[in-house]
Design a protein around this motif. Sequence first.
Motif, PDB file in Angstrom:
ATOM      1  N   THR A 120       7.997  58.786  27.570  1.00 41.08           N
ATOM      2  CA  THR A 120       8.891  57.699  27.928  1.00 41.08           C
ATOM      3  C   THR A 120      10.128  58.248  28.631  1.00 41.08           C
ATOM      4  O   THR A 120      10.758  59.193  28.169  1.00 41.08           O
ATOM      5  CB  THR A 120       9.310  56.923  26.673  1.00 41.08           C
ATOM      6  OG1 THR A 120       8.140  56.366  26.070  1.00 41.08           O
ATOM      7  CG2 THR A 120      10.260  55.801  27.021  1.00 41.08           C
ATOM      8  N   ASP A 121      10.464  57.658  29.742  1.00 41.14           N
ATOM      9  CA  ASP A 121      11.611  58.067  30.545  1.00 41.14           C
ATOM     10  C   ASP A 121      12.384  56.800  30.882  1.00 41.14           C
ATOM     11  O   ASP A 121      11.885  55.958  31.642  1.00 41.14           O
ATOM     12  CB  ASP A 121      11.127  58.776  31.809  1.00 41.14           C
ATOM     13  CG  ASP A 121      12.275  59.207  32.716  1.00 41.14           C
ATOM     14  OD1 ASP A 121      13.374  58.646  32.611  1.00 41.14           O
ATOM     15  OD2 ASP A 121      12.062  60.103  33.539  1.00 41.14           O
ATOM     16  N   PRO A 122      13.591  56.617  30.325  1.00 42.74           N
ATOM     17  CA  PRO A 122      14.328  55.373  30.569  1.00 42.74           C
ATOM     18  C   PRO A 122      14.554  55.089  32.047  1.00 42.74           C
ATOM     19  O   PRO A 122      14.487  53.926  32.479  1.00 42.74           O
ATOM     20  CB  PRO A 122      15.656  55.596  29.828  1.00 42.74           C
ATOM     21  CG  PRO A 122      15.322  56.587  28.762  1.00 42.74           C
ATOM     22  CD  PRO A 122      14.278  57.489  29.363  1.00 42.74           C
ATOM     23  N   PHE A 123      14.824  56.131  32.838  1.00 41.11           N
ATOM     24  CA  PHE A 123      15.051  55.894  34.264  1.00 41.11           C
ATOM     25  C   PHE A 123      13.760  55.469  34.957  1.00 41.11           C
ATOM     26  O   PHE A 123      13.766  54.562  35.791  1.00 41.11           O
ATOM     27  CB  PHE A 123      15.632  57.132  34.928  1.00 41.11           C
ATOM     28  CG  PHE A 123      16.034  56.900  36.356  1.00 41.11           C
ATOM     29  CD1 PHE A 123      16.994  55.965  36.691  1.00 41.11           C
ATOM     30  CD2 PHE A 123      15.437  57.613  37.390  1.00 41.11           C
ATOM     31  CE1 PHE A 123      17.358  55.737  38.010  1.00 41.11           C
ATOM     32  CE2 PHE A 123      15.796  57.398  38.710  1.00 41.11           C
ATOM     33  CZ  PHE A 123      16.754  56.462  39.021  1.00 41.11           C
TER      34      PHE A 123
ATOM     35  N   ASP B 247      11.384  53.884  33.543  1.00 40.94           N
ATOM     36  CA  ASP B 247      11.159  52.499  33.103  1.00 40.94           C
ATOM     37  C   ASP B 247      12.009  51.528  33.919  1.00 40.94           C
ATOM     38  O   ASP B 247      11.555  50.423  34.262  1.00 40.94           O
ATOM     39  CB  ASP B 247      11.484  52.358  31.616  1.00 40.94           C
ATOM     40  CG  ASP B 247      10.497  53.087  30.721  1.00 40.94           C
ATOM     41  OD1 ASP B 247       9.384  53.395  31.197  1.00 40.94           O
ATOM     42  OD2 ASP B 247      10.833  53.350  29.555  1.00 40.94           O
ATOM     43  N   TRP B 248      13.243  51.934  34.222  1.00 43.81           N
ATOM     44  CA  TRP B 248      14.115  51.101  35.054  1.00 43.81           C
ATOM     45  C   TRP B 248      13.522  50.934  36.453  1.00 43.81           C
ATOM     46  O   TRP B 248      13.499  49.829  37.008  1.00 43.81           O
ATOM     47  CB  TRP B 248      15.501  51.704  35.110  1.00 43.81           C
ATOM     48  CG  TRP B 248      16.366  51.193  36.227  1.00 43.81           C
ATOM     49  CD1 TRP B 248      16.846  51.894  37.281  1.00 43.81           C
ATOM     50  CD2 TRP B 248      16.851  49.847  36.401  1.00 43.81           C
ATOM     51  NE1 TRP B 248      17.598  51.089  38.102  1.00 43.81           N
ATOM     52  CE2 TRP B 248      17.617  49.834  37.590  1.00 43.81           C
ATOM     53  CE3 TRP B 248      16.712  48.673  35.665  1.00 43.81           C
ATOM     54  CZ2 TRP B 248      18.239  48.687  38.063  1.00 43.81           C
ATOM     55  CZ3 TRP B 248      17.328  47.517  36.140  1.00 43.81           C
ATOM     56  CH2 TRP B 248      18.085  47.536  37.311  1.00 43.81           C
TER      57      TRP B 248
ATOM     58  N   GLU C  55      14.249  39.745  32.236  1.00 43.86           N
ATOM     59  CA  GLU C  55      14.318  41.106  31.703  1.00 43.86           C
ATOM     60  C   GLU C  55      15.061  42.019  32.667  1.00 43.86           C
ATOM     61  O   GLU C  55      15.897  42.835  32.247  1.00 43.86           O
ATOM     62  CB  GLU C  55      12.909  41.646  31.438  1.00 43.86           C
ATOM     63  CG  GLU C  55      12.905  43.036  30.813  1.00 43.86           C
ATOM     64  CD  GLU C  55      11.510  43.601  30.620  1.00 43.86           C
ATOM     65  OE1 GLU C  55      11.401  44.715  30.061  1.00 43.86           O
ATOM     66  OE2 GLU C  55      10.522  42.935  31.033  1.00 43.86           O
TER      67      GLU C  55
ATOM     68  N   GLU D 173      18.691  44.032  32.044  1.00 40.01           N
ATOM     69  CA  GLU D 173      18.852  45.484  32.217  1.00 40.01           C
ATOM     70  C   GLU D 173      19.898  45.797  33.278  1.00 40.01           C
ATOM     71  O   GLU D 173      20.742  46.677  33.100  1.00 40.01           O
ATOM     72  CB  GLU D 173      17.511  46.115  32.611  1.00 40.01           C
ATOM     73  CG  GLU D 173      16.567  46.339  31.463  1.00 40.01           C
ATOM     74  CD  GLU D 173      17.075  47.373  30.474  1.00 40.01           C
ATOM     75  OE1 GLU D 173      17.546  48.440  30.917  1.00 40.01           O
ATOM     76  OE2 GLU D 173      17.004  47.103  29.275  1.00 40.01           O
TER      77      GLU D 173
ATOM     78  N   GLY E 131      23.739  47.615  32.549  1.00 39.55           N
ATOM     79  CA  GLY E 131      24.209  48.806  33.254  1.00 39.55           C
ATOM     80  C   GLY E 131      25.435  48.526  34.098  1.00 39.55           C
ATOM     81  O   GLY E 131      26.356  49.372  34.181  1.00 39.55           O
TER      82      GLY E 131
END
Length: 273
Positions: free
Chosen positions: A6-9, A11-12, A219, A223, A227
């Motif tokens: 899993t990589d939050p960036f 996913d963004w 969603e 997000e 940010g």
Amino acid sequence: MTTHATDPFADWLRLREPADAAARAGDLVDRLRVRLPAGRPLVVHDLGSGTGSMARWLAPRLPGPQHWVLYDRDAGLLARAGARPPVAADGSPVTIRTRRCDITRLTDADLADADLVTASALLDMLTAEEIDRIVAACVGAGRPVLFTLSVVGRVTLAPAYPLDAAVAAAFDAHQRRTVDDRTLLGPDAAAACAAAFPRHGVPVTVRSSPWRLGPEQGELIAEWFTGWLDAAVEQDPTLADRATEYGRRRLAEAAAGELTVTVGHDDLLAGVE
């Protein structure tokens, strides 16, 4: 099957990809297409490619076999990009090669085999000097350039609240911050890039390419808004007390499908009359 942690960036980037695809100025591709060579595989160099969303959007709009060279500093993002090659408009194969490097140090020699240089959502993270170097490399290579989705500091939320303008101003200031002796251009980057090409005698066409987000993108709105607000408060801590209630109300509106957001971007096509 290739799997990735899993990589939050990442996913963004996945979450925003459909909005990016809907926003980009397709008429610039129409103008570009007629200038590209035929009879051999098309070579495209994509700067700051992330997970490869630009290739997935543009390759199906271009005919014939293609070879994409994807540049990024993040090996994990490049691995994701390489695992998902797109298909050309006529069903021809598209091959991908990845290069992990600092794109601000590229020269015209690095781009010499390109037929086209692209980037998406990149320019605002660069300095004036870095943009000048990238432009000089593209001009030196003599290749058309398509840079898309550069933020320009225009954000509209509906319904409107009095705090919107203060948060937007603080966010823009955050984008222009100095990091490790690099003063980022943020929302001024698109205009700086559009001015740089003509200094080399290269024509530029600019198109507006805003995100227009509504209830079906709740969603993504949540997000993006989180940010946006966090960056604004980091830049201007005096907003913190008011931001708590403001953020709660905005996120509740997003969850209820009652918030719409327009985020302004510009797309730029250089080297095509």
